[in-house]
Each structure stands twice: as structure tokens, then as C-alpha cells.
Scaffold this motif. Structure first.
Motif, PDB file in Angstrom:
ATOM      1  N   LEU A  25       0.832  -1.201   0.000  1.00  0.00           N
ATOM      2  CA  LEU A  25       0.000   0.000   0.000  1.00  0.00           C
ATOM      3  C   LEU A  25       0.868   1.252   0.000  1.00  0.00           C
ATOM      4  CD1 LEU A  25      -2.718   1.438   0.231  1.00  0.00           C
ATOM      5  CD2 LEU A  25      -2.583   1.136   2.717  1.00  0.00           C
ATOM      6  N   LEU A  26       1.887   1.285   0.845  1.00  0.00           N
ATOM      7  CA  LEU A  26       2.779   2.440   0.885  1.00  0.00           C
ATOM      8  C   LEU A  26       3.522   2.620  -0.431  1.00  0.00           C
ATOM      9  CD1 LEU A  26       4.305   2.151   4.470  1.00  0.00           C
ATOM     10  CD2 LEU A  26       2.782   3.939   3.628  1.00  0.00           C
ATOM     11  N   THR A  27       3.866   1.512  -1.067  1.00  0.00           N
ATOM     12  CA  THR A  27       4.550   1.593  -2.358  1.00  0.00           C
ATOM     13  C   THR A  27       3.658   2.280  -3.379  1.00  0.00           C
ATOM     14  OG1 THR A  27       5.835  -0.409  -1.916  1.00  0.00           O
ATOM     15  CG2 THR A  27       5.594   0.254  -4.226  1.00  0.00           C
ATOM     16  N   ARG A  28       2.368   1.939  -3.408  1.00  0.00           N
ATOM     17  CA  ARG A  28       1.439   2.579  -4.344  1.00  0.00           C
ATOM     18  C   ARG A  28       1.286   4.067  -4.028  1.00  0.00           C
ATOM     19  NH1 ARG A  28      -1.921  -1.927  -3.003  1.00  0.00           N
ATOM     20  NH2 ARG A  28      -1.664  -3.628  -4.508  1.00  0.00           N
ATOM     21  N   LEU A  29       1.169   4.397  -2.747  1.00  0.00           N
ATOM     22  CA  LEU A  29       0.983   5.790  -2.357  1.00  0.00           C
ATOM     23  C   LEU A  29       2.202   6.641  -2.671  1.00  0.00           C
ATOM     24  CD1 LEU A  29      -0.774   5.309   1.111  1.00  0.00           C
ATOM     25  CD2 LEU A  29      -1.830   6.029  -1.040  1.00  0.00           C
ATOM     26  N   ARG A  30       3.383   6.046  -2.557  1.00  0.00           N
ATOM     27  CA  ARG A  30       4.626   6.794  -2.768  1.00  0.00           C
ATOM     28  C   ARG A  30       5.115   6.766  -4.205  1.00  0.00           C
ATOM     29  NH1 ARG A  30       7.875   7.921   1.744  1.00  0.00           N
ATOM     30  NH2 ARG A  30       6.898   7.406   3.726  1.00  0.00           N
ATOM     31  N   ARG A  31       4.450   6.023  -5.052  1.00  0.00           N
ATOM     32  CA  ARG A  31       4.921   5.895  -6.435  1.00  0.00           C
ATOM     33  C   ARG A  31       5.013   7.271  -7.083  1.00  0.00           C
ATOM     34  NH1 ARG A  31       2.018   1.250  -9.024  1.00  0.00           N
ATOM     35  NH2 ARG A  31       3.506   0.125  -7.701  1.00  0.00           N
ATOM     36  N   GLY A  32       6.156   7.523  -7.684  1.00  0.00           N
ATOM     37  CA  GLY A  32       6.366   8.801  -8.348  1.00  0.00           C
ATOM     38  C   GLY A  32       7.004   9.855  -7.467  1.00  0.00           C
ATOM     39  N   ARG A  33       7.075   9.604  -6.158  1.00  0.00           N
ATOM     40  CA  ARG A  33       7.717  10.575  -5.284  1.00  0.00           C
ATOM     41  C   ARG A  33       9.225  10.390  -5.307  1.00  0.00           C
ATOM     42  NH1 ARG A  33       4.132  10.650   0.303  1.00  0.00           N
ATOM     43  NH2 ARG A  33       2.080  10.942  -0.655  1.00  0.00           N
ATOM     44  N   ALA A  34       9.938  11.472  -5.113  1.00  0.00           N
ATOM     45  CA  ALA A  34      11.396  11.397  -5.077  1.00  0.00           C
ATOM     46  C   ALA A  34      11.854  10.997  -3.682  1.00  0.00           C
ATOM     47  CB  ALA A  34      12.001  12.747  -5.457  1.00  0.00           C
TER      48      ALA A  34
END
Length: 281
Positions: A255-264
Motif C-alpha cells: 500500500l505504501l509503495t502505491r501511495l509513494r509511487r512517483g515521489r522522489a
């Protein structure tokens, strides 16, 4: 005495842990036997001062980054084979000698010890998650994830210079196949995993980012399959509560991976950099 092995230790803000590691490494070594290079990179604490002692050369660079520190330390080495050691991982002199011996065997280019997990101070959920994860990856573990890898001169030619990747051990592991890389069962490294679920999840963010970098460079690892977890349960190597904790944290991780996708950003992996409770204060 001419050194028989070089040891490179990249250290970023490791003042709390680097002294005990160096003391253990050097305690059983003859004077001049090990060529030890600590690379304090981008530090805002007293890492360089804490590492200074007879038998250790300390290099400093304002640039933070493990891969760059490895290259800098490697360029200063005086001997082969070479041990690349995480600053928060414990390795004794006898294990170094066993690794050196293995690196000299015909056909071997790289080697690593067996990790011993120091779970002092970790929470009960993290202990269960770690128990499952360790048993899942144990059959395929080689050079990655144990905090230490060793290269002889031929292995070094293949793996170095390490590119700017998060997972330097994953990169090095992928440079070798089959019997070219060996696990030295008599040698031990002591590794301290993250203590809390939060720290574990931060580390998982870095692992995923590192895996994506390696995949972009053509180094594709083998994903873990849930069927393997079922086999561990059937063999009673882990219990139902262990598996439940592992799956719950895995769901949080995804879930955290999906939420953080695209963040630096890489995230901070400081979960194992707490002061060693056995070290003098």
C-alpha cells in the motif's frame, strides 16, 4: 607486515556503531594483517573521529552516497582480496581469514559469510516478520543482504567500479553465477535488522527502489512467491501467527509503495543504526 586483505567500510553518520565494529574486527588481527579503510561520506556527526585508531585509514568526502564511498575506499586499497563491510555489521578477524581462504579457491570470484541476526530490542511483530522473511530468502541468499561481500582480483575486475545504485550488494551478486560466488558457512556476520515496523517499512521502500534500479540495468532478481510461505507453514518452520504478521506487514508495504509511487527520495534506513547495547557508553 604486508596486509593479506583490504577492508573497505563506507560510513555515513555511523558514529554510534563504527567503533565497536572496528574494535571487533581488529581485536584478533595481527598488526598490519588487515588494510582497513573507513570512508566517512557526507557525515554531520563524529564518524571520522570515532573511526580513527591504529590500523585504520580514514578518508572523508562531503559527498554522501554508499556507492561513491565504496569506489573511493576501493581506490585506496593496498591488497586483494577485498572485503566490503557495512559499518553497522559486525565481522571478526577469524571470519575475515575464512573468507580470504575461500576467495583463493579455484573458480571462486566472490564470497560472503552466513548472517547471524541480532534481534535485541526488536518488537514482537518485527521478530515474526523477520523470521518468515529470513526463511523465505535463505535458499537463494548469496552475496546480498548479509552486510559483507568479498572479491578477489578477478571478481573485482567484473564487479567494479560499482555504479550509483542503492543496492550495491545486489549489483555485485548479479555479476556472478553458480560456483563463482560461495557462502562460507563457517564465517559469520552479525546483522541488526530494523527494530520497529515503521523502520522495517522504511527499509522496504529502499529495497524496492534498489530493485527497480537493478532491473533498469538488466539485473532482474527472483521475486518471492507466497507458495513458499505455505511450504514453510506445512513444514512448521514458521507458525500461523508468524505468517499472519508477515502478510499484514507485506500488505502495508505494498500500500505504501502505491501511495509513494512517483515521489522522489530513497527514504531513510536508520533502523539498525542504534547504539550497540554491549558497547561501552
Amino acid at each position: 607486515m604486508k596486509p593479506v586483505v583490504s577492508v573497505v567500510i563506507p560510513a555515513h553518520n555511523e558514529e554510534a556503531v563504527v567503533p565497536a565494529g572496528l574494535d571487533l574486527l581488529l581485536a584478533g588481527a595481527a598488526p598490519g594483517e588487515f588494510d582497513v579503510v573507513v570512508v566517512a561520506n557526507g557525515c554531520s556527526d563524529g564518524t571520522a573521529r570515532a573511526a580513527a585508531r591504529p590500523g585504520v585509514r580514514v578518508l572523508e568526502t562531503p559527498a554522501a552516497g554508499k556507492a561513491g564511498a565504496l569506489r573511493l575506499g576501493d581506490a585506496a586499497c593496498r591488497a586483494f582480496p577485498r572485503v566490503y563491510l557495512d559499518a553497522d555489521v559486525r565481522l571478526d578477524a577469524e571470519s575475515v581469514r575464512l573468507l580470504v581462504e575461500a576467495a583463493g579457491r579455484p573458480g571462486v570470484l566472490a564470497c560472503a559469510p552466513v548472517p547471524v541476526w541480532d534481534l535485541r530490542g526488536t518488537g514482537p511483530v518485527v521478530r515474526r516478520v523477520h523470521r518468515v522473511h529470513d526463511r523465505l530468502i535463505a535458499p537463494s541468499r548469496a552475496l546480498a543482504g548479509v552486510g559483507v561481500y568479498v572479491l578477489n582480483e578477478r571478481g573485482h575486475e567484473r564487479a567494479f567500479p560499482v555504479p550509483d545504485v542503492i543496492s550495491d550488494d545486489g549489483w555485485v551478486d548479479g555479476c556472478f553465477t553458480g560456483s563463482e560466488r560461495v557462502v562460507v558457512t563457517e564465517a559469520r556476520s552479525v546483522v541488526r535488522p530494523p527494530r520497529t515496523v515503521r523502520a522495517h517499512l522504511r527499509r522496504r521502500i529502499r529495497v524496492r527502489q534498489g530493485n527497480r534500479q537493478l532491473a533498469a540495468l538488466g539485473r532482474q532478481g527472483s521475486p518471492l512467491r507466497l507458495g513458499a510461505l505455505g511450504r514453510l507453514l506445512a513444514a512448521r518452520e514458521v507458525g500461523p501467527l508468524d505468517a499472519a504478521c508477515y502478510l499484514a506487514v507485506l500488505a502495508m508495504d505494498r500500500l505504501l509503495t502505491r501511495l509513494r509511487r512517483g515521489r522522489a527520495g530513497w527514504g531513510t534506513d536508520a533502523g539498525s543504526r542504534h547504539r550497540d547495547p554491549t558497547a561501552a557508553s
